[in-house]
Design a protein around this motif. Sequence first.
Motif, mmCIF file in Angstrom:
data_model
loop_
_atom_site.group_PDB
_atom_site.id
_atom_site.type_symbol
_atom_site.label_atom_id
_atom_site.label_comp_id
_atom_site.label_asym_id
_atom_site.label_seq_id
_atom_site.Cartn_x
_atom_site.Cartn_y
_atom_site.Cartn_z
ATOM 1 N N PRO A 76 -9.410 -5.521 -4.842
ATOM 2 C CA PRO A 76 -8.689 -4.337 -4.361
ATOM 3 C C PRO A 76 -7.413 -4.695 -3.622
ATOM 4 N N GLY A 77 -6.486 -3.739 -3.604
ATOM 5 C CA GLY A 77 -5.263 -3.891 -2.836
ATOM 6 C C GLY A 77 -5.531 -3.572 -1.359
ATOM 7 N N PRO A 78 -4.481 -3.393 -0.599
ATOM 8 C CA PRO A 78 -3.091 -3.331 -1.034
ATOM 9 C C PRO A 78 -2.486 -4.701 -1.269
ATOM 10 N N ALA A 79 -1.303 -4.690 -1.860
ATOM 11 C CA ALA A 79 -0.551 -5.926 -2.068
ATOM 12 C C ALA A 79 0.166 -6.289 -0.772
ATOM 13 N N TYR A 80 -0.174 -7.429 -0.209
ATOM 14 C CA TYR A 80 0.500 -7.906 0.999
ATOM 15 C C TYR A 80 1.728 -8.749 0.668
ATOM 16 N N ARG A 81 1.735 -9.331 -0.499
ATOM 17 C CA ARG A 81 2.836 -10.206 -0.902
ATOM 18 C C ARG A 81 3.131 -9.955 -2.369
ATOM 19 N N VAL A 82 4.404 -9.749 -2.683
ATOM 20 C CA VAL A 82 4.837 -9.457 -4.042
ATOM 21 C C VAL A 82 5.990 -10.390 -4.380
ATOM 22 N N ARG A 83 5.870 -11.057 -5.507
ATOM 23 C CA ARG A 83 6.932 -11.975 -5.935
ATOM 24 C C ARG A 83 7.599 -11.421 -7.191
ATOM 25 N N THR A 84 8.921 -11.347 -7.154
ATOM 26 C CA THR A 84 9.705 -10.937 -8.314
ATOM 27 C C THR A 84 10.514 -12.134 -8.791
ATOM 28 N N ARG A 85 11.413 -11.900 -9.715
ATOM 29 C CA ARG A 85 12.203 -13.012 -10.259
ATOM 30 C C ARG A 85 13.047 -13.695 -9.187
ATOM 31 N N ARG A 86 13.599 -12.926 -8.261
ATOM 32 C CA ARG A 86 14.494 -13.501 -7.253
ATOM 33 C C ARG A 86 14.045 -13.301 -5.813
ATOM 34 N N LEU A 87 12.992 -12.542 -5.598
ATOM 35 C CA LEU A 87 12.667 -12.086 -4.251
ATOM 36 C C LEU A 87 11.197 -12.261 -3.911
ATOM 37 N N ILE A 88 10.936 -12.255 -2.620
ATOM 38 C CA ILE A 88 9.581 -12.124 -2.095
ATOM 39 C C ILE A 88 9.554 -10.880 -1.214
ATOM 40 N N LEU A 89 8.640 -9.979 -1.510
ATOM 41 C CA LEU A 89 8.387 -8.816 -0.669
ATOM 42 C C LEU A 89 7.055 -9.063 0.011
ATOM 43 N N GLN B 254 7.693 -0.855 -15.618
ATOM 44 C CA GLN B 254 6.469 -1.418 -16.199
ATOM 45 C C GLN B 254 6.711 -2.816 -16.754
ATOM 46 N N GLN B 255 7.936 -3.098 -17.160
ATOM 47 C CA GLN B 255 8.270 -4.377 -17.757
ATOM 48 C C GLN B 255 8.672 -5.430 -16.725
ATOM 49 N N ALA B 256 8.722 -5.052 -15.452
ATOM 50 C CA ALA B 256 9.180 -5.965 -14.407
ATOM 51 C C ALA B 256 8.257 -7.175 -14.275
ATOM 52 N N ASP B 257 8.862 -8.323 -14.031
ATOM 53 C CA ASP B 257 8.117 -9.571 -13.830
ATOM 54 C C ASP B 257 7.661 -9.618 -12.376
ATOM 55 N N VAL B 258 6.393 -9.286 -12.153
ATOM 56 C CA VAL B 258 5.877 -9.132 -10.797
ATOM 57 C C VAL B 258 4.529 -9.825 -10.670
ATOM 58 N N LYS B 259 4.358 -10.545 -9.567
ATOM 59 C CA LYS B 259 3.053 -11.086 -9.192
ATOM 60 C C LYS B 259 2.745 -10.564 -7.805
ATOM 61 N N ALA B 260 1.511 -10.121 -7.588
ATOM 62 C CA ALA B 260 1.140 -9.558 -6.301
ATOM 63 C C ALA B 260 -0.154 -10.181 -5.799
ATOM 64 N N TYR B 261 -0.275 -10.253 -4.462
ATOM 65 C CA TYR B 261 -1.388 -10.951 -3.827
ATOM 66 C C TYR B 261 -1.921 -10.118 -2.662
ATOM 67 N N ASP B 262 -3.233 -10.239 -2.421
ATOM 68 C CA ASP B 262 -3.833 -9.458 -1.346
ATOM 69 C C ASP B 262 -3.680 -10.169 -0.007
ATOM 70 N N ALA B 263 -4.382 -9.686 1.016
ATOM 71 C CA ALA B 263 -4.207 -10.190 2.384
ATOM 72 C C ALA B 263 -4.592 -11.650 2.545
ATOM 73 N N VAL B 264 -5.461 -12.177 1.672
ATOM 74 C CA VAL B 264 -5.880 -13.575 1.790
ATOM 75 C C VAL B 264 -5.311 -14.435 0.657
ATOM 76 N N GLY B 265 -4.332 -13.895 -0.058
ATOM 77 C CA GLY B 265 -3.638 -14.693 -1.062
ATOM 78 C C GLY B 265 -4.228 -14.674 -2.450
ATOM 79 N N ARG B 266 -5.224 -13.816 -2.705
ATOM 80 C CA ARG B 266 -5.767 -13.710 -4.049
ATOM 81 C C ARG B 266 -4.830 -12.876 -4.907
ATOM 82 N N ARG B 267 -4.603 -13.322 -6.126
ATOM 83 C CA ARG B 267 -3.695 -12.598 -7.002
ATOM 84 C C ARG B 267 -4.364 -11.321 -7.502
ATOM 85 N N ILE B 268 -3.647 -10.208 -7.389
ATOM 86 C CA ILE B 268 -4.181 -8.912 -7.813
ATOM 87 C C ILE B 268 -3.298 -8.250 -8.880
ATOM 88 N N LEU B 269 -2.201 -8.901 -9.252
ATOM 89 C CA LEU B 269 -1.362 -8.388 -10.309
ATOM 90 C C LEU B 269 -0.570 -9.541 -10.911
#
Length: 210
Positions: free
Chosen positions: A7-20, A195-210
């Motif tokens: 489950p989320g939420p996403a605490y960390r999101v990585r895109t092509r050029r950025l970290i959210l 929908q086509q965006a290159d995105v990786k997302a991680y939960d509060a403990v760093g598990r990948r959720i997307l």
Amino acid sequence: MTCQEIPGPAYRVRTRRLILRCWDPRDAEALKSAIDASLDHLRAWMPWAVDEPEVLQEKIDRLRRWRGKFDLGQDFVYGVFGPDDREVLGSCGLHTRVGDKAREIGYWIHVDHINQGLATEVAAALTKVAFEIDGVVRVEIRCDPRNVRSAAVPRKLGFVHEATLRQRITDAQGDRRDSMIWTLLTEDYAASRAQQADVKAYDAVGRRIL
């Protein structure tokens, strides 16, 4: 457990050029520097900028409140960082104020990094997170009609200009301004650029959720 089952939420999101990522109080000094450097740019469009500049302790307290709401699932404000995860390039949010199963995306970019497509990259990533992790049915972006750069972001991503509300917001000078509402629905998302965006997302403990 697969990433789809975490489950989320996403605490960390990585895109092509950025970290959210979720703000941390230790980011306060870097955030203050970014806002102070961008203040003339931000005051034209962001009502909250009238209260800037804040002293460092106020910024620390603000980040603590944002983090608390994030942890409680009440609202989700992210820092926008460069790939080194240190330089603050802006801030953004997946806000819950537009109702159940919906999110409103907000964003601003450091004045030294505008006109590089970063706001579009941020909004695309948050749209993907909203639909694929948070399971919303509607995402909104609101902006002043005169803010041409900001309005271009939802347009590029396939959002629909649903309405322009007259004299709906108060700007930093206390004047009433119109507000454009752009929306993307579940049925629109599959064909959208987000929908086509290159995105990786991680939960509060760093598990990948997307």
